[in-house]
Write an enzyme that holds these catalytic residues in place. Structure first.
Site, PDB file in Angstrom:
ATOM      1  N   TYR A  38     -84.836  19.873 -55.775  1.00 49.92           N
ATOM      2  CA  TYR A  38     -85.696  20.443 -54.745  1.00 49.92           C
ATOM      3  C   TYR A  38     -85.588  21.964 -54.617  1.00 49.92           C
ATOM      4  O   TYR A  38     -86.266  22.550 -53.785  1.00 49.92           O
ATOM      5  CB  TYR A  38     -85.376  19.796 -53.389  1.00 49.92           C
ATOM      6  CG  TYR A  38     -86.069  18.469 -53.172  1.00 49.92           C
ATOM      7  CD1 TYR A  38     -85.700  17.341 -53.889  1.00 49.92           C
ATOM      8  CD2 TYR A  38     -87.103  18.343 -52.245  1.00 49.92           C
ATOM      9  CE1 TYR A  38     -86.336  16.124 -53.686  1.00 49.92           C
ATOM     10  CE2 TYR A  38     -87.741  17.135 -52.038  1.00 49.92           C
ATOM     11  CZ  TYR A  38     -87.354  16.029 -52.758  1.00 49.92           C
ATOM     12  OH  TYR A  38     -87.991  14.822 -52.551  1.00 49.92           O
ATOM     13  N   ASP A  60     -84.415  10.609 -51.202  1.00 51.46           N
ATOM     14  CA  ASP A  60     -85.800  10.539 -50.732  1.00 51.46           C
ATOM     15  C   ASP A  60     -86.375   9.172 -51.062  1.00 51.46           C
ATOM     16  O   ASP A  60     -86.970   8.499 -50.208  1.00 51.46           O
ATOM     17  CB  ASP A  60     -86.621  11.645 -51.409  1.00 51.46           C
ATOM     18  CG  ASP A  60     -88.089  11.571 -51.037  1.00 51.46           C
ATOM     19  OD1 ASP A  60     -88.386  11.474 -49.830  1.00 51.46           O
ATOM     20  OD2 ASP A  60     -88.941  11.603 -51.946  1.00 51.46           O
ATOM     21  N   ASP A 106     -81.134   3.239 -60.463  1.00 53.40           N
ATOM     22  CA  ASP A 106     -82.085   2.153 -60.760  1.00 53.40           C
ATOM     23  C   ASP A 106     -81.529   0.821 -60.256  1.00 53.40           C
ATOM     24  O   ASP A 106     -82.211   0.045 -59.585  1.00 53.40           O
ATOM     25  CB  ASP A 106     -82.452   2.105 -62.254  1.00 53.40           C
ATOM     26  CG  ASP A 106     -81.279   2.315 -63.197  1.00 53.40           C
ATOM     27  OD1 ASP A 106     -80.144   2.526 -62.725  1.00 53.40           O
ATOM     28  OD2 ASP A 106     -81.496   2.254 -64.433  1.00 53.40           O
ATOM     29  N   LYS A 121     -77.308   9.104 -61.607  1.00 52.90           N
ATOM     30  CA  LYS A 121     -77.867   8.660 -62.890  1.00 52.90           C
ATOM     31  C   LYS A 121     -77.078   9.375 -63.980  1.00 52.90           C
ATOM     32  O   LYS A 121     -77.626  10.029 -64.878  1.00 52.90           O
ATOM     33  CB  LYS A 121     -79.370   9.005 -62.923  1.00 52.90           C
ATOM     34  CG  LYS A 121     -80.134   8.413 -64.083  1.00 52.90           C
ATOM     35  CD  LYS A 121     -80.275   6.895 -64.052  1.00 52.90           C
ATOM     36  CE  LYS A 121     -80.867   6.419 -65.368  1.00 52.90           C
ATOM     37  NZ  LYS A 121     -80.775   4.964 -65.539  1.00 52.90           N
ATOM     38  N   ASP A 158     -87.102   5.527 -48.439  1.00 54.80           N
ATOM     39  CA  ASP A 158     -88.374   4.825 -48.226  1.00 54.80           C
ATOM     40  C   ASP A 158     -88.208   3.328 -48.499  1.00 54.80           C
ATOM     41  O   ASP A 158     -88.753   2.490 -47.774  1.00 54.80           O
ATOM     42  CB  ASP A 158     -89.488   5.385 -49.136  1.00 54.80           C
ATOM     43  CG  ASP A 158     -90.372   6.423 -48.444  1.00 54.80           C
ATOM     44  OD1 ASP A 158     -89.826   7.216 -47.638  1.00 54.80           O
ATOM     45  OD2 ASP A 158     -91.585   6.453 -48.701  1.00 54.80           O
TER      46      ASP A 158
HETATM   47  C1  IPM Z   1     -89.409  13.452 -46.924  1.00 62.01           C
HETATM   48  C2  IPM Z   1     -90.638  13.928 -47.686  1.00 62.01           C
HETATM   49  C3  IPM Z   1     -90.434  15.315 -48.267  1.00 62.01           C
HETATM   50  C4  IPM Z   1     -89.277  15.225 -49.250  1.00 62.01           C
HETATM   51  C5  IPM Z   1     -91.680  15.925 -48.926  1.00 62.01           C
HETATM   52  C6  IPM Z   1     -92.805  16.074 -47.949  1.00 62.01           C
HETATM   53  C7  IPM Z   1     -91.407  17.236 -49.587  1.00 62.01           C
HETATM   54  O1  IPM Z   1     -90.992  12.989 -48.648  1.00 62.01           O
HETATM   55  O2  IPM Z   1     -88.980  14.143 -45.997  1.00 62.01           O
HETATM   56  O3  IPM Z   1     -88.903  12.373 -47.215  1.00 62.01           O
HETATM   57  O4  IPM Z   1     -89.456  14.857 -50.412  1.00 62.01           O
HETATM   58  O5  IPM Z   1     -88.155  15.527 -48.834  1.00 62.01           O
HETATM   59 MN    MN Z   2     -89.885  11.106 -48.501  1.00 59.03          MN
END
Ligand code: IPM
Ligand code: MN
Ligand code: NAD
Length: 358
Positions: free
Chosen positions: A139, A247, A223, A190, A251
């Site tokens: 990042y 990240d 993975d 990884k 999710d």
């Molecule tokens: C998050 C988002 C951000 C990230 C994006 C918007 C850059 O997906 O906060 O999870 O990847 O950190």
């Molecule tokens: Mn995200």
């Protein structure tokens, strides 16, 4: 940072559903603060402002937040009219990096088993936290194009891992586990393919874990980690990983715990001004309809209170969200029919009535 009992909170709703969920989080935050003194200051940063006058993160913003604020509550950044995502990079990633918010804490906790997509799983099975390194990795924005737009184009993106950066997030994960008497920490990387950057993660992990002999320290490649999270999430208590993998894993974890709209996060530098936000983005596909789930944003306000040391108030927020879930006061995301403000009202009223018993 601390000015007596008073806390100064900056509020940045941002884009899309950020502008719908943050007012609900503010409603709940005010109800939960009760007699405590909080001041709220709004910032209109986001795509509209960027498109109007080019503002992203003003030059003095970092200094201002450090000087004048204890915490930031943010909605989401991202708008189809800004395909470059420039304002999100400047504001959201800018704040994470420039405020050195190296801990991205993303709890994945199933409050009510009826909301998990996993078969035969209950609350005890989905109860872990992902610690995502938040200031380096892929990042950092190092890289570039060579011969852009030609058939010979080259695009690079550097993965930056520093010993200091890796060590502090891994240590934070172990300390978190120790303080809560948790027994398992899993580091995910990884290193079988990324033989330099993630070799550093391996070596640092092996070194730090010797200081925590009471904790079972495991490793999983990313993975396999994602597979195991879906197959049997009860294996996990604390997961620590790099910026990009965190990240993605968060999710997936949010999905296991009921949905992205339920998931909160804290971008934290212990002892310094820190930023709290839902895990989700601006969701342009549902923005403007007032059907977004505000619970992730509301729980993020709860994480902020926890960060302030306002444990009872944080618990009241969590309990009121639990009550909403139990009673089916939920949005379309959770197969309900309540609109965003109705959910915020229910949760705020539950807190005000003091009726959020666990
Ligand atoms: C998050 C988002 C951000 C990230 C994006 C918007 C850059 O997906 O906060 O999870 O990847 O950190
Ligand atoms: Mn995200
Ligand atoms: P997203 O998180 O916005 O949405 C993913 C899916 O989840 C969509 O179907 C959306 O409708 C649903 N969803 C998300 N939050 C919800 C909620 N509270 N209630 C109900 N449903 C919800 O991710 P995306 O679609 O990949 O990204 C959209 C924009 O948001 C992009 O510009 C992206 O860069 C940005 N983004 C920002 C952040 C952030 O600011 N922290 C995080 C993720 C994505």
């Amino acid at each position: 940072m601390n000015t007596g009992g008073k806390k100064r909170i900056a509020v940045i709703p941002g884009d899309g559903i950020g502008k719908e969920v943050i007012p609900e989080a503010v409603k709940v935050l005010k109800a939960a603060a009760g007699g405590r003194h909080v001041t709220l200051t709004d910032f209109d940063w986001g795509a509209d402002r960027y498109l109007r006058d080019g503002t992203t993160l003003p030059a003095d913003a970092v200094e201002m937040f450090r000087r004048d604020f204890d915490a930031i509550l943010l909605g989401a950044m991202g708008d189809p009219r800004v395909p470059s995502n420039q304002h999100a990079a400047d504001i959201l990633l800018g704040l994470r990096f420039k405020l050195d918010l190296y801990v991205n804490a993303r709890p994945c906790v199933l409050f009510d088993k009826k909301y998990t997509p996993l078969k035969d799983r209950s609350e005890k099975d989905v109860n872990f936290i992902v610690f995502r390194e938040n200031t380096e990795g892929l990042y950092v924005g190092m890289g570039g194009f060579f011969r852009k737009g030609t058939a010979e184009e080259i695009a690079t993106q550097e993965d930056v891992n520093t010993r200091r950066g890796v060590e502090r997030i891994i240590r934070y994960a172990f300390e978190y586990a120790r303080q809560r008497k948790l027994t398992r920490v899993c580091m995910s990387d990884k290193s079988n393919a990324l033989t330099y950057g993630h070799d550093l993660w391996q070596r640092v992990f092996k070194q730090v874990r010797t200081e925590y002999p009471e904790i079972e320290a495991r490793h999983q490649y990313i993975d396999n980690l994602l597979l195991q999270m879906v197959r049997d999430p009860s294996q996990f208590q604390v997961i620590v990983t790099c910026n990009l993998f965190g990240d993605i894993a968060s999710d997936v974890g949010a999905g296991l715990a009921g949905g992205l709209g339920l998931a909160p996060s804290g971008n934290i530098h212990p002892g310094q001004v820190s930023l709290f936000e839902p895990v989700h983005g601006s969701a342009p596909n549902i923005a403007g309809k007032n059907i977004a789930n505000p619970m992730g944003a509301i729980l993020a306000a709860g994480m902020m209170f926890e960060y302030f040391g306002w444990t009872a108030e944080a618990k009241a927020i969590e309990n009121a969200v639990r009550a909403a879930l139990r009673e089916g006061k939920v949005p379309a995301e959770l197969a309900g029919s309540l609109r965003t403000p109705e959910i915020g009202d229910f949760i705020a009223n539950t807190i005000s009535r003091g009726g959020a018993a666990a």
